[in-house]
Design a protein around this motif. Structure first.
Motif, mmCIF file in Angstrom:
data_model
loop_
_atom_site.group_PDB
_atom_site.id
_atom_site.type_symbol
_atom_site.label_atom_id
_atom_site.label_comp_id
_atom_site.label_asym_id
_atom_site.label_seq_id
_atom_site.Cartn_x
_atom_site.Cartn_y
_atom_site.Cartn_z
ATOM 1 N N MET A 142 0.817 -1.192 0.000
ATOM 2 C CA MET A 142 0.000 0.000 0.000
ATOM 3 C C MET A 142 0.857 1.250 0.000
ATOM 4 S SD MET A 142 -2.122 -2.411 1.107
ATOM 5 C CE MET A 142 -1.971 -3.673 2.337
ATOM 6 N N SER A 143 1.944 1.196 -0.684
ATOM 7 C CA SER A 143 2.762 2.383 -0.760
ATOM 8 C C SER A 143 2.244 3.284 -1.875
ATOM 9 C CB SER A 143 4.204 1.997 -1.051
ATOM 10 O OG SER A 143 4.297 1.548 -2.376
ATOM 11 N N ARG A 144 2.874 4.397 -2.025
ATOM 12 C CA ARG A 144 2.416 5.329 -3.052
ATOM 13 C C ARG A 144 2.637 4.776 -4.456
ATOM 14 N NH1 ARG A 144 5.305 7.671 0.218
ATOM 15 N NH2 ARG A 144 4.433 8.873 1.900
ATOM 16 N N THR A 145 3.559 3.817 -4.561
ATOM 17 C CA THR A 145 3.800 3.253 -5.883
ATOM 18 C C THR A 145 2.731 2.235 -6.276
ATOM 19 O OG1 THR A 145 5.227 1.597 -4.896
ATOM 20 C CG2 THR A 145 6.276 3.581 -5.738
ATOM 21 N N ASN A 146 2.019 1.701 -5.290
ATOM 22 C CA ASN A 146 0.939 0.775 -5.580
ATOM 23 C C ASN A 146 -0.368 1.541 -5.727
ATOM 24 O OD1 ASN A 146 2.409 -1.519 -5.623
ATOM 25 N ND2 ASN A 146 1.988 -2.086 -3.494
ATOM 26 N N VAL A 147 -0.445 2.325 -6.768
ATOM 27 C CA VAL A 147 -1.529 3.291 -6.851
ATOM 28 C C VAL A 147 -2.897 2.617 -6.953
ATOM 29 C CG1 VAL A 147 -2.461 5.203 -8.140
ATOM 30 C CG2 VAL A 147 -0.006 4.966 -7.899
ATOM 31 N N VAL A 148 -2.997 1.685 -7.870
ATOM 32 C CA VAL A 148 -4.305 1.062 -8.073
ATOM 33 C C VAL A 148 -4.712 0.264 -6.848
ATOM 34 C CG1 VAL A 148 -5.648 -0.428 -9.557
ATOM 35 C CG2 VAL A 148 -3.785 0.905 -10.518
ATOM 36 N N GLY A 149 -3.812 -0.557 -6.354
ATOM 37 C CA GLY A 149 -4.137 -1.370 -5.197
ATOM 38 C C GLY A 149 -4.467 -0.524 -3.988
ATOM 39 N N ASP A 150 -3.718 0.528 -3.782
ATOM 40 C CA ASP A 150 -3.965 1.398 -2.640
ATOM 41 C C ASP A 150 -5.345 2.034 -2.708
ATOM 42 O OD1 ASP A 150 -3.326 2.696 -0.285
ATOM 43 O OD2 ASP A 150 -2.614 4.473 -1.351
ATOM 44 N N ALA A 151 -5.660 2.597 -3.851
ATOM 45 C CA ALA A 151 -6.944 3.281 -3.981
ATOM 46 C C ALA A 151 -8.106 2.303 -3.820
ATOM 47 C CB ALA A 151 -7.034 3.981 -5.340
ATOM 48 N N LEU A 152 -7.998 1.152 -4.442
ATOM 49 C CA LEU A 152 -9.101 0.197 -4.352
ATOM 50 C C LEU A 152 -9.210 -0.403 -2.957
ATOM 51 C CD1 LEU A 152 -9.104 -1.675 -7.771
ATOM 52 C CD2 LEU A 152 -10.524 0.215 -6.978
ATOM 53 N N ALA A 153 -8.067 -0.634 -2.315
ATOM 54 C CA ALA A 153 -8.121 -1.164 -0.951
ATOM 55 C C ALA A 153 -8.789 -0.159 -0.019
ATOM 56 C CB ALA A 153 -6.713 -1.491 -0.458
ATOM 57 N N GLN A 154 -8.386 1.092 -0.138
ATOM 58 C CA GLN A 154 -8.977 2.088 0.752
ATOM 59 C C GLN A 154 -10.460 2.286 0.459
ATOM 60 O OE1 GLN A 154 -6.917 5.486 2.099
ATOM 61 N NE2 GLN A 154 -4.952 4.832 1.274
ATOM 62 N N LEU A 155 -10.804 2.231 -0.815
ATOM 63 C CA LEU A 155 -12.217 2.353 -1.171
ATOM 64 C C LEU A 155 -13.017 1.198 -0.575
ATOM 65 C CD1 LEU A 155 -14.274 3.992 -2.781
ATOM 66 C CD2 LEU A 155 -13.765 2.554 -4.762
ATOM 67 N N SER A 156 -12.444 0.008 -0.621
ATOM 68 C CA SER A 156 -13.168 -1.136 -0.070
ATOM 69 C C SER A 156 -13.316 -1.003 1.441
ATOM 70 C CB SER A 156 -12.468 -2.445 -0.441
ATOM 71 O OG SER A 156 -11.292 -2.613 0.313
ATOM 72 N N PHE A 157 -12.294 -0.447 2.117
ATOM 73 C CA PHE A 157 -12.428 -0.228 3.553
ATOM 74 C C PHE A 157 -13.518 0.793 3.844
ATOM 75 C CE2 PHE A 157 -7.768 -1.534 3.953
ATOM 76 C CZ PHE A 157 -8.113 -2.832 4.308
ATOM 77 N N LEU A 158 -13.602 1.797 2.990
ATOM 78 C CA LEU A 158 -14.633 2.820 3.183
ATOM 79 C C LEU A 158 -16.029 2.209 3.092
ATOM 80 C CD1 LEU A 158 -15.543 5.756 3.461
ATOM 81 C CD2 LEU A 158 -15.257 6.007 0.993
ATOM 82 N N VAL A 159 -16.250 1.435 2.047
ATOM 83 C CA VAL A 159 -17.571 0.824 1.859
ATOM 84 C C VAL A 159 -17.843 -0.213 2.949
ATOM 85 C CG1 VAL A 159 -18.967 -0.598 0.319
ATOM 86 C CG2 VAL A 159 -17.587 1.274 -0.605
ATOM 87 N N TYR A 160 -16.823 -1.020 3.224
ATOM 88 C CA TYR A 160 -16.978 -2.061 4.244
ATOM 89 C C TYR A 160 -17.259 -1.430 5.617
ATOM 90 C CZ TYR A 160 -16.097 -6.668 6.302
ATOM 91 O OH TYR A 160 -16.223 -7.869 6.948
ATOM 92 N N GLY A 161 -16.515 -0.374 5.920
ATOM 93 C CA GLY A 161 -16.721 0.313 7.183
ATOM 94 C C GLY A 161 -18.099 0.944 7.286
ATOM 95 N N THR A 162 -18.588 1.429 6.158
ATOM 96 C CA THR A 162 -19.933 1.995 6.133
ATOM 97 C C THR A 162 -20.966 0.936 6.476
ATOM 98 O OG1 THR A 162 -19.311 3.655 4.499
ATOM 99 C CG2 THR A 162 -21.657 3.092 4.660
ATOM 100 N N LEU A 163 -20.805 -0.231 5.863
ATOM 101 C CA LEU A 163 -21.723 -1.328 6.162
ATOM 102 C C LEU A 163 -21.618 -1.733 7.621
ATOM 103 C CD1 LEU A 163 -23.767 -3.402 5.294
ATOM 104 C CD2 LEU A 163 -21.903 -4.873 4.527
ATOM 105 N N GLU A 164 -20.406 -1.723 8.138
ATOM 106 C CA GLU A 164 -20.185 -2.125 9.517
ATOM 107 C C GLU A 164 -20.880 -1.172 10.499
ATOM 108 O OE1 GLU A 164 -15.984 -2.474 10.454
ATOM 109 O OE2 GLU A 164 -16.420 -4.465 11.267
ATOM 110 N N ARG A 165 -20.683 0.131 10.258
ATOM 111 C CA ARG A 165 -21.323 1.107 11.147
ATOM 112 C C ARG A 165 -22.840 1.060 11.042
ATOM 113 N NH1 ARG A 165 -17.184 4.012 9.260
ATOM 114 N NH2 ARG A 165 -18.471 5.033 7.703
ATOM 115 N N LEU A 166 -23.304 0.918 9.812
ATOM 116 C CA LEU A 166 -24.746 0.885 9.606
ATOM 117 C C LEU A 166 -25.354 -0.344 10.267
ATOM 118 C CD1 LEU A 166 -27.186 2.107 8.284
ATOM 119 C CD2 LEU A 166 -26.661 0.809 6.228
ATOM 120 N N ALA A 167 -24.710 -1.487 10.074
ATOM 121 C CA ALA A 167 -25.197 -2.712 10.708
ATOM 122 C C ALA A 167 -25.211 -2.540 12.224
ATOM 123 C CB ALA A 167 -24.322 -3.900 10.302
#
Lengths: 156, 156
Positions: free
Chosen positions: B1-26
């Motif tokens: 998840m370094s700055r050089t892993n641009v695609v993986g970093d962005a998608l991983a963080q996006l997935s945490f955002l969505v996953y975290g949203t579901l977690e809080r909502l649940a």
DNA sequence: TATTGTTATACTCTATAACTATA
DNA sequence: TATAGTTATAGAGTATAACAATA
């Protein structure tokens, strides 16, 4: 997810795909998602326990156990703060850094694999869109996405 | 998840955002992620314990506790199988169905809100990119938090 | 008094292994 | 023998409350 929410549905499913990929990959390295997130954060930060709690959205008491288990495995190390004797900073060990680097490389490979169906320019566009969603969300919550580039982030 | 892993970093963080949203909502509904996934699956299925284990990629012994805690809360109900006396089928109660319907609606709303920072054409583009990735992997993984429902099939 | 971090406690979630009942 | 499900057990992860040390 109904037809009336096509965008949200696609975003959610993509997120679950990525999350599941990360989960399986982390498991291959003997890591849970919370452990992997901890190591990922420590790649470019040396936060205190309280800062980790905020970055991971967990209670400080949860950080104690998370860091202790990682420390027991030799992946991270606690260091007393130089300026505040109440504080403890956490950093990767050499082994921890090697592990998270290997895992991140593999993760990138796997994510790239399921982006094979896109053109290179489309991958760039996807990264751009994802980054903007993250930036908008981060700014709405006053979270620091790139601490290394910010000289003196004031605390609220 | 370094700055050089641009695609993986962005998608991983996006997935945490969505996953975290579901977690809080649940959590607002008193549900954990596994409980929410269980209820989501039961929206349009009446599986046995073994089938649940496969759908959730968990050991059958984990399903026992998961279902028992949901049953204790009156959200699901165990019913003996009519054809195999070793088997137990699991279904939503009226309360369980009402709860998962409310949560799913709110989740859609919140995920959609993430996209407010994008132009309509960009949302279309994101949908297109995400859908193509998902289509390429339609059969490979079954995350299945709230399985895509048919237009409006009546539940029995 | 306020903040940092840990401890005690309780719960959920998960897997492995052993068990019962049924096929 | 094989399969469906539960129980016993162990461990990770999480939060709340109480606590000690420091600010």
């Amino acid at each position: 997810m109904s037809r009336t929410n096509v965008v949200g549905d696609a975003l959610a499913q993509l997120s679950f795909l990525v999350y599941g990929t990360l989960e399986r990959l982390a498991a291959e390295h003997g890591l849970s998602i919370p452990q992997a997130r901890l190591l990922g954060i420590l790649r470019d930060r040396t936060p205190t326990m309280i800062e980790l709690a905020k970055l991971l959205s967990l209670d400080k008491s949860s950080i104690t156990g998370l860091v202790s288990r990682a420390e027991r495995r030799g992946l991270v190390k606690r260091t007393p703060s130089a300026t505040d004797r109440r504080s403890t900073t956490v950093r990767l060990t050499r082994n921890g850094r090697a592990l998270v680097s290997r895992a991140a490389t593999q993760f990138e490979t796997q994510v790239s694999a399921f982006l094979d169906c896109l053109q290179p320019s489309e991958r760039g566009h996807l990264t751009n869109l994802a980054s903007r969603i993250l930036a908008a969300h981060a700014s709405s919550r006053d979270i620091d996405l790139f601490p290394a580039t910010r000289p003196d982030a004031p605390h609220r």
